[in-house]
Design a protein around this motif. Structure first.
Motif, PDB file in Angstrom:
ATOM      1  N   SER A  81       0.849  -1.195   0.000  1.00 49.65           N
ATOM      2  CA  SER A  81       0.000   0.000   0.000  1.00 49.65           C
ATOM      3  C   SER A  81       0.882   1.240   0.000  1.00 49.65           C
ATOM      4  O   SER A  81       1.948   1.260   0.622  1.00 49.65           O
ATOM      5  CB  SER A  81      -0.910   0.013   1.232  1.00 49.65           C
ATOM      6  N   LEU A 318     -10.202  -0.403   8.582  1.00 46.05           N
ATOM      7  CA  LEU A 318     -10.372  -1.488   7.620  1.00 46.05           C
ATOM      8  C   LEU A 318     -10.227  -2.867   8.239  1.00 46.05           C
ATOM      9  O   LEU A 318     -10.189  -3.863   7.527  1.00 46.05           O
ATOM     10  CB  LEU A 318      -9.337  -1.359   6.486  1.00 46.05           C
ATOM     11  N   VAL A 324      -3.682  -3.953   5.090  1.00 45.10           N
ATOM     12  CA  VAL A 324      -3.183  -2.721   4.478  1.00 45.10           C
ATOM     13  C   VAL A 324      -1.740  -2.844   4.048  1.00 45.10           C
ATOM     14  O   VAL A 324      -1.246  -2.029   3.275  1.00 45.10           O
ATOM     15  CB  VAL A 324      -3.337  -1.523   5.438  1.00 45.10           C
ATOM     16  N   ASP A 327      -2.410  -5.351   0.411  1.00 43.00           N
ATOM     17  CA  ASP A 327      -3.561  -5.334  -0.476  1.00 43.00           C
ATOM     18  C   ASP A 327      -3.531  -4.197  -1.489  1.00 43.00           C
ATOM     19  O   ASP A 327      -4.506  -3.969  -2.205  1.00 43.00           O
ATOM     20  CB  ASP A 327      -4.860  -5.257   0.341  1.00 43.00           C
ATOM     21  N   TYR A 329      -3.411  -0.765  -1.383  1.00 43.42           N
ATOM     22  CA  TYR A 329      -4.235   0.437  -1.266  1.00 43.42           C
ATOM     23  C   TYR A 329      -3.427   1.695  -1.594  1.00 43.42           C
ATOM     24  O   TYR A 329      -2.212   1.744  -1.397  1.00 43.42           O
ATOM     25  CB  TYR A 329      -4.800   0.564   0.155  1.00 43.42           C
ATOM     26  N   VAL A 331      -3.407   5.415  -0.315  1.00 44.19           N
ATOM     27  CA  VAL A 331      -3.933   6.192   0.807  1.00 44.19           C
ATOM     28  C   VAL A 331      -3.572   7.654   0.605  1.00 44.19           C
ATOM     29  O   VAL A 331      -2.392   8.032   0.639  1.00 44.19           O
ATOM     30  CB  VAL A 331      -3.361   5.691   2.150  1.00 44.19           C
ATOM     31  N   VAL A 620      -9.173   6.585   0.635  1.00 40.62           N
ATOM     32  CA  VAL A 620      -8.418   5.352   0.387  1.00 40.62           C
ATOM     33  C   VAL A 620      -8.991   4.674  -0.852  1.00 40.62           C
ATOM     34  O   VAL A 620     -10.210   4.501  -0.969  1.00 40.62           O
ATOM     35  CB  VAL A 620      -8.505   4.388   1.585  1.00 40.62           C
ATOM     36  N   GLU A 621      -8.102   4.293  -1.787  1.00 45.36           N
ATOM     37  CA  GLU A 621      -8.503   3.566  -2.990  1.00 45.36           C
ATOM     38  C   GLU A 621      -7.965   2.146  -2.930  1.00 45.36           C
ATOM     39  O   GLU A 621      -6.877   1.913  -2.398  1.00 45.36           O
ATOM     40  CB  GLU A 621      -7.934   4.236  -4.243  1.00 45.36           C
ATOM     41  N   ASP A 622      -8.721   1.193  -3.496  1.00 47.18           N
ATOM     42  CA  ASP A 622      -8.181  -0.154  -3.622  1.00 47.18           C
ATOM     43  C   ASP A 622      -7.341  -0.231  -4.891  1.00 47.18           C
ATOM     44  O   ASP A 622      -7.173   0.758  -5.612  1.00 47.18           O
ATOM     45  CB  ASP A 622      -9.292  -1.197  -3.602  1.00 47.18           C
ATOM     46  N   ARG A 623      -6.827  -1.402  -5.185  1.00 43.55           N
ATOM     47  CA  ARG A 623      -5.892  -1.530  -6.320  1.00 43.55           C
ATOM     48  C   ARG A 623      -6.561  -1.309  -7.671  1.00 43.55           C
ATOM     49  O   ARG A 623      -5.885  -1.038  -8.657  1.00 43.55           O
ATOM     50  CB  ARG A 623      -5.220  -2.907  -6.283  1.00 43.55           C
TER      51      ARG A 623
END
Length: 861
Positions: A81, A318, A324, A327, A329, A331, A620-623
């Motif tokens: 992340s 989360l 974190v 995965d 992320y 941020v 926060v964004e995911d992949r």
């Protein structure tokens, strides 16, 4: 057909349903109500069988050519992340695998495995991947409306971590976990599955795997873990945010007891073993350990304390199905790396210079004692045969101690590790611990935090001088006394009460105050200097003690605590009399606050009286680029729903406080700091300094129309004095001024926002604060008032003084038959402070929490 049979036959939903019903339905039917529940369960099982059939077909096509063993053994975390600053610049990347150490299951103590199984999966060695007993019990509890209980086995958790998206709360995901759990059970042995689980699972505070967790929590390998320690570790699997022994020891203790009781009940240990280990663990527990403690060390973060703070925030937000550290992320945070860089540069300079000044001060004290008193004390020791007071050789002993800690102990530690000398290693570890304690009493530490006034965004955070050595974030966790920095908080309550104004006349002189219990309290000023009659603005700007206590007495403890607790973000603790004592020392800063509390409190003033809540994470964004969290927007929505509940004081009251705190920079305890940096190039500044009892802590907290910054210096170990030369104004003040000037260099020069109405400026007598007359020959000043609180009465002090002096003169002439006595015969000469004291603080006084004992004589703020 037994559950064991599933290992050797194909998976058949219909057979499964039939077998389960044969073994469970008969015992559960006893009355009509229970029969009805059974019918519901039957229907659910039929529906479940259909779903299993559909999903199973898809899953089979996905794994037909999959080698489970190879897949699990070759598994690697996908992405770290990234933590970005507010401009999109990379601060650091969060990894977890660097902190994981693999330990074979057969090298771990049996009681650790027993603790894990008793908590997470009691039937681990009996089931084939899924515990149907747990499944039926969970299903029955849901249907019966008792409570929700999960049924995931350890194998299912491994399957979910590797082959399913655990963020999904769906039946499809659960079926996948069940199916893959069966495949894993076929491919691997029980101990291999257990080894994968216990070496990958998250144990809190940035630790992954049992070895990393044991080293972090207990300081030794998992191979040496005790029974009580094993119980502490396994409860972290439920929620490290709730059950961390570092953050919540009482809650952790209660859950630890549950695990130990279960182990005793299952026969994994005796009651005597459990009780003995439990007692030993808590008797040696370190309650002083920082709650920011983490395995996150050795990173190359451009803002390590902030990065760790963000990591902890993310884990709380989360926690559960995500990691974190792996995965992937993105941020987006509030930090500004340019501002952070300025903060780091200036604080690094401050650490060097302040520690050098402290060392010089200590050497001077030591030399004075050694030269003037050692011989006398030794003479008395020999003359009266008092060996305990003899100090000959103290200097040599001190030199020898330093040599051992800095040169000999590291060498012995290396030799003990090289030759496996356990006892010697233990001795060197003890030496390191003692040296750490010694340095904590001799090293001046410090913290800095900057907030954006109108948003609460954390723009810079310095938690100490060396993150690698000690991950103690003093900006967040250093609960220390704020000294005179507390005064503006309850002064604002005085302005809000309408009982006091900027021009209220106060008395600076010896006064004894009595609290609600009748206990006397007599604050003192430095060197016993008193100024007599002063206006409230001047008393705050120059940090006078007695006038401040008069203000506190005037508004009452309840109003003061209400305002202080709200501004510092500790309103839920307002009834805690240890934190907020209902006594006059509260007015001089006898409470425990962190720099972040003081920064948010002072930011309330330029934010026009609205509460300021510090925030570190914007989104926060995911992949895949999907937004999964937006804490800042959520907070804004909550504030909009509160309908003005965040308004601590009116904009008019806040502006008056801002105006008064500008006087501190203009002619008060920060005036020399302003001159030291050559002014602020037209940018208005306001603030306050603070020094605590025996010069233990030095503060400066101040703000511009843009930012608020709190700076603190002191020791990690309470009780050590910085020395008379290091105060809020002389230690923290210069670096606050340097920093604030630098970070405002390229910003537009603006003024603090003044409300359009509700305020009035009135010229008053500079002495009385009342409307001036022709007799006010000491001058007038323009003061700021809330409309309706401006003075209506004219000043009569000077007229009275002139009439008094004339009458005294007449009496003297009559008694002495002297025709002419000069009018200035009764003037009292003013004593001037030495130049070195003027340099410290312009002749102002600081707090005296010591009360009437006279021990507290720090230099001015």
């Amino acid at each position: 057909m037994s559950v064991q049979g599933f290992r050797d036959i194909d998976f058949c939903p219909y057979s499964l349903t039939k077998s389960l019903l044969e073994h469970t339905v008969i015992d559960m039917v006893s009355d009509k109500k229970k029969r009805r529940r059974i019918e519901i369960i039957l229907a659910l099982c039929i529906i479940l069988s259909v779903i299993i059939g559909v999903v199973l077909g898809r899953t089979l096509s996905e794994i037909r050519n999959m080698d489970i063993r190879a897949d699990l053994q070759n598994y690697e975390p996908a992405l770290p992340s990234q933590i970005l600053d507010r401009n999109g610049n990379l601060i650091t990347e969060l990894f977890s695998d660097e902190k994981r150490e693999i330990v074979p299951v057969d090298e771990l103590p049996k009681h650790l495995l027993y603790a894990l199984l008793s908590r997470e999966d009691q039937y681990f060695y009996e089931h084939n991947g899924m515990s149907w007993k747990h499944f039926m019990r969970s299903l029955y509890n849901i249907v019966a409306g008792n409570y929700f209980s999960g049924f995931s086995t350890l194998t299912m958790q491994v399957a979910g971590a590797h082959y399913a998206d655990r963020t999904e709360i769906t039946v499809t995901r659960k079926i996948k976990e069940v199916w893959y759990a069966y495949q894993i059970e076929k491919a691997l042995t029980k101990n291999e599955i257990l080894g994968i689980y216990i070496n990958e699972v998250y144990f809190g505070h940035g630790t992954y795997g049992v070895e990393s967790a044991s080293q972090f929590y207990f300081g030794h390998s998992a191979r040496e873990i005790t029974l009580a320690e094993a119980a502490i570790l396994v409860i972290q699997l439920a929620s490290p945010a709730l059950y961390s022994p570092i953050n919540h020891p009482d809650t952790a203790r209660a859950r630890q007891i549950d695990v130990l009781d279960a182990m005793v009940e299952l026969g994994y240990c005796s009651r005597e073993e459990a009780d003995s280990s439990f007692t030993e663990y808590w008797e040696n527990f370190d309650y002083s350990r920082s709650n920011i403690a983490s395995a996150y060390i050795g990173n190359d973060s451009l803002a390590p304390y902030f990065s760790e703070y963000v990591r902890l925030e993310l884990n709380d937000m989360l926690y559960g199905a995500v990691d974190v550290n792996k995965d992937g992320y993105i941020v987006h945070t509030t930090l500004d790396l340019d501002i952070q860089s300025s903060a780091q540069k200036i604080m690094d300079r401050a650490y060097r210079e302040i520690n050098q000044k402290y060392q010089d001060y200590s050497d001077e004290r030591y030399n004075t004692v050694n030269e003037e008193y050692v011989n006398l004390v030794d003479l008395l020791s020999l003359t009266f045969n008092i060996g305990d007071i003899r100090v000959t050789g103290a200097k040599q002993k001190s030199i020898a101690t330093n040599t051992y800690y800095e040169e000999i102990n590291p060498t012995l530690n290396m030799l003990s590790s090289l030759f496996g000398l356990g006892e010697l290693n233990s001795a060197t570890v003890t030496g390191y611990n003692k040296d750490k304690t010694r340095k904590s009493k001799e090293t001046v530490e410090g913290a800095l935090i900057t907030l954006e006034n109108n948003t609460g965004r954390i723009l810079a955070m310095i938690g100490g001088s060396d993150f690698e050595t000690k991950q103690y974030n003093r900006a967040i966790d250093a609960t220390v006394q704020p000294g005179s920095c507390i005064k503006p908080l309850y002064y604002s309550a005085a302005i809000s009460s309408r009982k006091f104004t900027t021009a209220t006349r106060l008395y600076d002189g010896p006064v004894v105050f009595y609290d609600e219990s009748g206990n006397p309290y007599e604050p003192l000023n430095f060197l016993g200097n008193w100024s007599g009659s002063v206006r409230l603005r001047y008393a705050l700007a120059t940090s006078m003690n007695v006038p401040s206590i008069q203000v506190l007495e005037g508004i009452g403890f309840d109003a003061a605590i209400e305002r202080i607790s709200r501004m510092t973000g500790l309103y839920d603790k307002r009834n805690d009399e240890v934190l907020f004592p209902r006594g006059f020392p509260l007015g001089l800063g006898v409470t425990a606050l962190a720099p972040i509390n003081m920064a948010r409190a002072f930011a309330t003033f330029p934010n026009q009286g609205k509460e300021v809540e510090p925030i570190a994470i914007i989104s926060v964004e995911d992949r895949q680029g999907n937004i999964v969290l937006e804490p800042e927007k959520e907070r804004l929505r909550e504030k909009q729903k509160n309908n003005g509940e965040d308004q601590i004081m009116t904009p008019q009251e806040a502006y008056i406080m801002t105006d008064m705190l500008q006087s501190t920079v203009e002619y008060g305890t920060l005036a020399n700091r302003r001159r030291y940096v050559g002014g602020f190039d037209g940018m208005p500044m306001a603030g306050k300094t603070g020094t605590t009892q025996n010069w233990q802590d030095a503060w400066t907290v101040g703000f511009s129309p843009y930012y608020t910054t709190a700076v603190w210096f002191g020791f990690d170990t309470p009780g050590t004095s910085l020395g008379r030369g290091l105060t809020g104004a002389t230690a923290a003040g210069p670096y606050w001024a340097l920093y604030m000037k630098e970070i405002h260099t390229d910003l537009e020069r603006i003024e603090f926002p003044e409300p359009d109405s509700g305020l009035i400026r009135t010229r008053v007598c500079s002495v009385s604060g009342l409307l001036p007359t022709n007799d006010c020959d000491e001058g007038t000043v323009e003061e700021l008032f809330l409309v309706g609180t401006e003075p209506r009465q004219t000043c009569d002090i000077h007229k009275f003084e002139k009439e008094r002096d004339q009458e005294l003169l007449q009496r003297l002439q009559d008694n002495l038959l002297i025709e002419d006595v000069p009018l200035n015969a009764f003037d009292v000469p003013q004593l001037e402070l030495p130049d070195f004291l003027i340099e410290f603080d312009n002749g102002n006084s600081d707090s005296n929490p010591a009360g009437d004992n006279g021990d507290y004589n720090p230099l001015l703020d």
